[in-house]
Scaffold this motif. Structure first.
Motif, PDB file in Angstrom:
ATOM      1  N   ALA A 150       2.561   1.774  -3.368  1.00  0.00           N
ATOM      2  CA  ALA A 150       1.627   2.308  -4.365  1.00  0.00           C
ATOM      3  C   ALA A 150       1.424   3.805  -4.160  1.00  0.00           C
ATOM      4  O   ALA A 150       1.507   4.598  -5.100  1.00  0.00           O
ATOM      5  N   THR A 151       1.182   4.198  -2.900  1.00  0.00           N
ATOM      6  CA  THR A 151       0.995   5.618  -2.622  1.00  0.00           C
ATOM      7  C   THR A 151       2.264   6.389  -2.927  1.00  0.00           C
ATOM      8  O   THR A 151       2.207   7.490  -3.489  1.00  0.00           O
ATOM      9  N   ASP A 178       0.832  -1.189   0.000  1.00  0.00           N
ATOM     10  CA  ASP A 178       0.000   0.000   0.000  1.00  0.00           C
ATOM     11  C   ASP A 178       0.877   1.252   0.000  1.00  0.00           C
ATOM     12  O   ASP A 178       0.646   2.198  -0.763  1.00  0.00           O
ATOM     13  N   THR A 179       1.898   1.246   0.869  1.00  0.00           N
ATOM     14  CA  THR A 179       2.786   2.402   0.961  1.00  0.00           C
ATOM     15  C   THR A 179       3.534   2.603  -0.356  1.00  0.00           C
ATOM     16  O   THR A 179       3.691   3.739  -0.817  1.00  0.00           O
TER      17      THR A 179
END
Lengths: 321, 321, 321, 321, 321
Positions: free
Chosen positions: E243-244, E240-241
Motif C-alpha cells: 500500500a505504501t 502494508d508495504t
C-alpha cells in the motif's frame, strides 16, 4: 418553559397538574406523571430536581446541553440524552432532548429545537393498554419519535448524493462535485455523532441487564435499536460512497487533464512544424535555389500541408486528437 | 517543591501540617491528608514514599515523567497519571500530573506545567458534604479539573479548522491550507495521546470492579468518563475532517491546475496559428502572387484574425477559456 | 397474496388448508403448518397475526419492508428478515422475505421479488425424515435457498472485476475502467448490506444460546453461517481489489500523462530550436556575411538538422522519445 | 555458547557451576539457577533440554529462531521469545532472545545480537531482596532490559521524522523527503513487529490468570506492559505522521508543479505574442504601409512592449507570475 | 481415488486394509485407521460416509470443495478444511484438503493439488511414541505440513517485493513497479484467504474448550497456531508495504513529471526568447537603423546569446535545469 405536566393512571389521563403538586402525586400508588419542558431555565430545572429527586450531575448535563447522546443510570432513575436533528436552510441543525425516566415519572427537557413531542403524547393517550406499561413505554415512545425523525434526513442525504453521482462522470463538473461531496461529508459526520453513541447505549436497554423501568418494554427498545442500526448502516454506506466518489473524482480530473493536455500539445506540435518550415524558407540566404522555382511556393505549401496532415493522422491514430 | 499539605476531618480543613508530621496524622481515624507538589525532586519524592508507603515503581514513574496517562493499583493505593495540556505560543505544551490516592490521603505531583489546582482545593473546601467522601472525591475533583481544561483546546482546534475550511475552496490558498492542516493534525495527535489512554482506564473507575477508594464516587467518575468520551468524539471528528480536507485540497489543486493548463494551452494554440500563418507569408519565394495584391496585407490580417476568432469561439464553447 | 398453506404431520403433507382453519390445526399435536405469501396486504398480515398470535412490531416490519436483515425473538417465535438479491438489467434489485418461525408453524412473506420458494417446498417434501425436524428445518431450508442465490451474484461481480483487471494496464482505458469500478463498488455495497447483518445474526443460531425452535437444526444453521462467511470473504476481497484498482488506475493515468508530456515537450523543444535558428538567419541585417556564402543555405540546413539530430539522440537516450 | 551458569540461594550468589551439575543443584531446596547462553548449538540446547526437562517444541523454536515475540506455557515452565533491536549502519538489526523460566531456574538463549545481559545480572545481584523473588523476578529483569533498549530506537525514529518534517514544506526537497519517509516506514514496521505481539502477551503476566512462576512479580510485569504500551503508542503516532506526511508531500509536489507550470506557461504566452506580432510585420507583402512610416519600427516595438507589459500585469494580478 | 488406508496399533503400523474392512477394524479397541484419498468421487465419499458414520453436510463440503478454511465439530468428529497453496507458473494455485478426525480414525481428502502427504505418514511412522497419541496427533501432523508449505510462498512474496522496492526510486520504472505491485497484492490476497480463517479456528484447538480428539495434542496445535500467526504477521507487513509503495510510487511519478516539465518548459522559454528577438529583427520596416550598422548582426547575436545565458543561469539557480 413548561409545556405540559399530566398525571396518568392505568393508561388514562387523570389531570393536568401544577409543578408544585408533583411530589404529592408521585406518592399515590399506580399514578404516573409525564412532564414536558423546553429550553428550561436553571431555576426550573432545580425545581424539577427537588420534586423528582434527580441527581445533580444529570441536572447539570440537562442545563448545559451539548452532550453526546447517552443513557446513564442514577440509582433507579435512567437519564437519556438524544440529539434532535432538523434541516434548516440546507444545513443540519442539532438540538437536544434530555429525558429523566423514573419508576413513576418521565420528564423530557428539549433544547434549541423546533421539534415537539405533542404527537407522541397523543398517540400514547390513544393506546391506553400500552401506556399502562408506564414510564418505560413513554421513554420508548419519545426515543422512537426522535429516531424516526432521522430517517428523512438520511433520505435527503442519499438523494443529494445520487445527484452528485449522476454528475460525477460528466466533464467539467469536478469542482462542483467536490464541493458538494465535502458538504455532504460534513452533514454525514453530524448525523453520525447523533446516531453512533445512541446506538451503542440503546443496545443496553434490551437483552442483557436492563434498567428496571425499561424492563417491560424491552422488545420496543430492541425495535428502536434496530432502527438505529439501519440508520447507522445507511450512514456508513454514504460515507463509503463519498470517500470513493472523492477518489474517483480526482482520478477523473487527472484523466480529463491528461486528455486535454495531449490534444493541445498535439496541435501545438502540428503548428510548431509549420512554423519551423516557414521559418526556414523565410531565411535570407542569397543562394536558396528553390525560392526561385516557379512552383516553389505551392510546393512549400504542399510540403507544410502534408507534414500537418501526416502528424494529424498519426496523432489521430494514437487517440490524441 | 511542596505547594501545600493539609489535614481534613469530616470535610473540614483541620490544619496545614509539616511533611514530617504526615505519618502521625495518617494513623488518626477519620483524618484525611491532601498534599500538592510540583516538579518534585527525587529527594522529596523519596520522603513521600516513606511517609505514605508508596510503591517504588510508581515513585519512579512520577520522578521520570513522560508517562502515558494511566491508572494503576498498587495494593490499596491507586496511582493516576494524566497529561496537562496548555497552549503556549500556538503550540500544545504537554505537562503531567501524577496522583497517588490512598484510603486516607491524596498526593498530587505536577511536572513542567503552569496549571495549578488551587481552584480545585478551594471548591472542595466550599462543599464539605462532598469532601467528606474523602480521597476518592478529591481524585475525581482533580481529574475533572484536568479534563475540563482539555475543552478550550478542542474548541481552539475546531475554530482553526473552520478557518481552514472557509478557505478550502478559495483559489490559490492550497499551500497555506495544507500547511495549516498538517499543523492541526499534529496538535490533534498530541491531544489524542492525552485523551485516549485516559478514556480507556477511567472506564474502569465505574461500573465493574472499582478500586475501593473510588467506590463512593463512581457516578462522578462516570461523568469524567463521559466528558472524555465527548472530547474523544470531537478529536475523531477533527481527524476525519482533516483527512478529508487534505484529500479535497489535493483534488482542488489538480482541478485548478487542469483549468489553468487548459486556458494557457488554448492561448498558446491561438498564437501558434498566427505565428505559423505569418511565417508562411514571410517566406522569400519569388513567386508568391498574393504578396503583390493590393489588399494582400489586409486580407492576410483578416485570415489571421478570423483564425484567432474561430479558435477563441471553439475553446470558449468547450469551457477552456 | 397467499401462495399456499399446507399442514404436515411426521414430515408428510396432510392437506392444503384455508387461512381460516389455521388456528384449529395449530392445536392438533404433531401437526405443523407452512404458509407462503407474497406482497401481502396489511389485511392479510393482520389475519395472520391473529391466527398465529404474532407480535405487532414484527408484523409492522413485515408490512413496511426495507428492513436490514435480522433475526429477532418474540417469546417463542423467531422473526427472520432476509434480503433477496437478483440481477435486473445489469443492476442488483433488492427484495425482501420475512419469515415467522413458531413451534409448529412457518410463515414466509416475500416482497417485491420474482424469486419464489416452491423448489424449497418440493425438496423438503421429498425428504420427510428431515422435514420431521419441523419449523426449524424449514426455516433453515428457506435461509439456505436465499443464501445460495447470492453466489451467482458474487460470481458475476468477480467476472466483471476480472474484465476490468484485464484492461487496467491497457493504455487509454482509464476512463472506462474507473466508471466500471465505481459501478462495481456500488453493487458490492448493496450485496454487503444484505450479507453482513445476516452473517452477524445467523451466528446466534448455532453454538451458544439458540432459540428453541432452531435447536434441532443447529448444524444446518452453522452450514448457512459458513456459506455467508464465504460470501462475506469474497465481498471483502472484491472491495479490497476495487480500492487498489482505483488507486492503481490513478497512478497509471499519471504515469501515462507524464510519458506523453515528456514526448510532446521533447518534440516541441526540437522544433523550437529549428525555429529559433531559422529566425536568426531570417533577420534583415545588412551585414550578415554567411547569407552571401555560396553554400550558406545548405550549411544552415545542416546546422539545423544536426541540432535536431543531436536533441533527438539525447532525448531518446533519456527515454523521453 | 555458554556465557555463565550460576546458583543463587536467598538472593545471594552461591557458585559458578558446570552444565553437568545443573540437575543436581535443581533438586536442592531454596536454590535457583540462572544460565545465560548465546548462539547456542543444537547440541548445547539438547543438553539444556535434558538438564531442565524442557519441551521439545520450545527447544525447536529456540534453535530455529525467527520467531514472533511470544510467551507460552509448557506445564510449569514459561517460554518467552523477544526480539532484540539495535541500530547497525542506519538500519534496524533484529536479534532474538529465548528465555525459559521454571520454578527454580532461568535459561536465556540469545541469537545474532551484540546486546548482552551482564548488566542485568549485576543489578540483580546488587539487590538480593528482589532477587529472592526468584525466577519470576529474573525474567522480569531480562524483559525490562530488552524493552528499555527499544526506547533509544524510538527516539532516533522520532528525531529523523522531525528532520523530514522540518523540510517538508521546503521547495525541491520532495524526492529526498519521500525516500526518507519510505525508509522510516520500514524501520517503524520492523519495530512494530517486535513490540505489538509482545505487548499482547505480556498483558497476560499480570491481572488475570498468571503463570505460577510470574505471580510474585506481577506489578513488575505490569510496569513492562506499560512501557510497551508507551512504545506502541509512539509507534502508532509515527506511522500516522508518516502516512500524513506522504500524503501532504504529494499535495505539495502537485501544488508546486502547478505554480511552476503557471509561471512558465505565462512567460511562454508573453513571448508567443511577441513572436506572432513580429511575424506579422515580417511578412513580405508589397503593400504594407506601416513598414514605410518613419516611426513604424519604434511604434511596432512599442506595440509589442505594451502587449508584453499588459500580459505581465494581468498574469501578475492573477498570481501566476 | 484412494491413496492408502492403514491400521495402526500403539503407534505401529498393523496392516494395509480394504475400504470394505474399515468398519470392522474401527470396532477393535486400541486400533486406529488413517485413510488418505485425493480427488475423491461422490461414490467414494459416500462409501466413506457409511464406513465412518460421517455427517452429510461435511461430506457435501468435501465433495464440492471451494470452502473457506474451517474447523467444525459434528458430534465427536472434527471436520477440518485447509487450503493447499502452491506456485504454478508464477501464480498461486489454490487446492484444498478436507480432514475428518474421529476418536480412532483420520480421513484426509485432497482436491486439485499436487501436494501429497506421504512424507507426513513416513515421519509419523518413524515416531511411534507420538503416533500413539492417535487421531489428534495425526491431524496436527497434517495441519503442520500444510502450514509449513505456506512459508516458502511468503518468502517468495517478500523476495519479489524487495525486488520492486529496490527499483522504486529508480527513474522510469514506475509502470513496471505498479504492475508488479498490483500482482503481488493479488497473490497476498489469495494467501490471506487461506491463512486468516484458519488462524481464527486453530485458536480453538488449544487453551479453552478443545474437542476431545485434539485434547492430548494441544501444545502441538498451539505451535501450528503460532506459525499461522507468524505468517499472518508477514502477510500484514507485505500488504502494508505494498500500500505504501503504491502511494510512494504515485508521489515519485508526480515528482519526476514535475521535474521534467520544469526542465523542458525552461528550455522552451529560452528558445522562445531567441525566436521572439530574431522575429523582431526579421521585420520588414524600412527604417530600422540597427540593421544597417556594421556590427549589427554580431551585436544581435550577442544580445540573443546573453539573453539565453541569463535565463539559463537563472533557471539553473532555481534548480529547474
Amino acid at each position: 418553559m413548561l409545556i405540559n405536566c399530566v398525571v396518568y393512571q392505568d393508561g388514562q389521563k387523570l389531570a393536568d397538574i401544577d409543578i408544585a403538586g408533583i411530589s404529592d402525586w408521585l406518592e399515590k400508588p399506580g399514578c404516573f406523571i409525564w412532564v414536558a419542558m423546553r429550553d428550561a431555565s436553571p431555576q426550573e430545572l432545580q425545581k424539577m430536581q427537588e420534586e423528582f429527586g434527580l441527581h445533580p450531575l444529570a441536572i447539570e448535563d440537562a442545563a448545559h446541553g451539548h452532550q453526546r447522546p447517552k443513557i446513564e443510570e442514577y440509582g433507579e432513575t435512567v437519564f437519556i440524552v438524544m440529539q434532535l436533528l432538523e434541516m434548516q436552510e440546507g444545513d443540519v441543525h442539532v438540538g437536544e432532548v434530555a429525558v429523566f425516566v423514573g419508576r413513576n415519572f418521565v420528564l423530557s427537557v428539549r433544547r434549541s429545537s423546533q421539534q415537539n413531542f405533542l404527537g407522541v403524547r397523543e398517540r400514547c393517550e390513544r393506546e391506553p393498554e400500552l401506556l399502562k406499561q408506564g414510564a418505560g413505554f413513554v421513554s420508548y415512545a419519545l426515543m422512537d419519535a426522535v429516531v424516526d425523525r432521522y430517517f428523512p434526513l438520511i433520505d435527503a442525504l442519499e438523494a443529494e448524493l445520487e445527484k452528485v453521482e449522476a454528475k460525477i462522470f460528466e466533464r467539467g463538473a469536478a469542482r462542483w462535485n467536490i464541493e458538494r461531496l465535502y458538504e455532504l461529508k460534513h452533514r454525514t459526520s453530524t448525523m453520525r455523532h447523533a446516531v453512533v453513541p445512541l446506538l451503542e447505549v440503546v443496545g443496553k436497554l434490551h437483552g442483557g441487564r436492563v434498567p428496571a423501568v425499561c424492563m417491560a418494554s424491552q422488545e420496543y427498545f430492541r425495535d428502536v435499536h434496530d432502527h438505529l442500526a439501519r440508520i447507522n448502516g445507511a450512514i456508513d454506506a454514504i460515507r463509503d460512497t463519498i470517500a470513493t466518489a472523492i477518489q474517483v473524482n480526482l482520478s477523473l480530473v487527472t484523466i480529463e487533464e491528461s486528455e486535454v493536455t495531449k490534444r493541445l500539445a498535439a496541435w501545438a506540435a502540428i503548428f510548431a512544424v509549420s512554423t519551423a518550415l516557414a521559418g526556414i524558407w523565410g531565411m535570407n540566404f542569397e543562394v536558396m535555389p528553390e525560392l526561385k522555382w516557379k512552383y516553389g511556393y505551392p510546393a512549400a505549401l504542399l510540403v507544410i500541408a502534408s507534414m500537418v496532415g501526416f502528424l494529424y493522422w498519426r496523432f489521430r491514430r494514437r487517440g490524441w486528437l
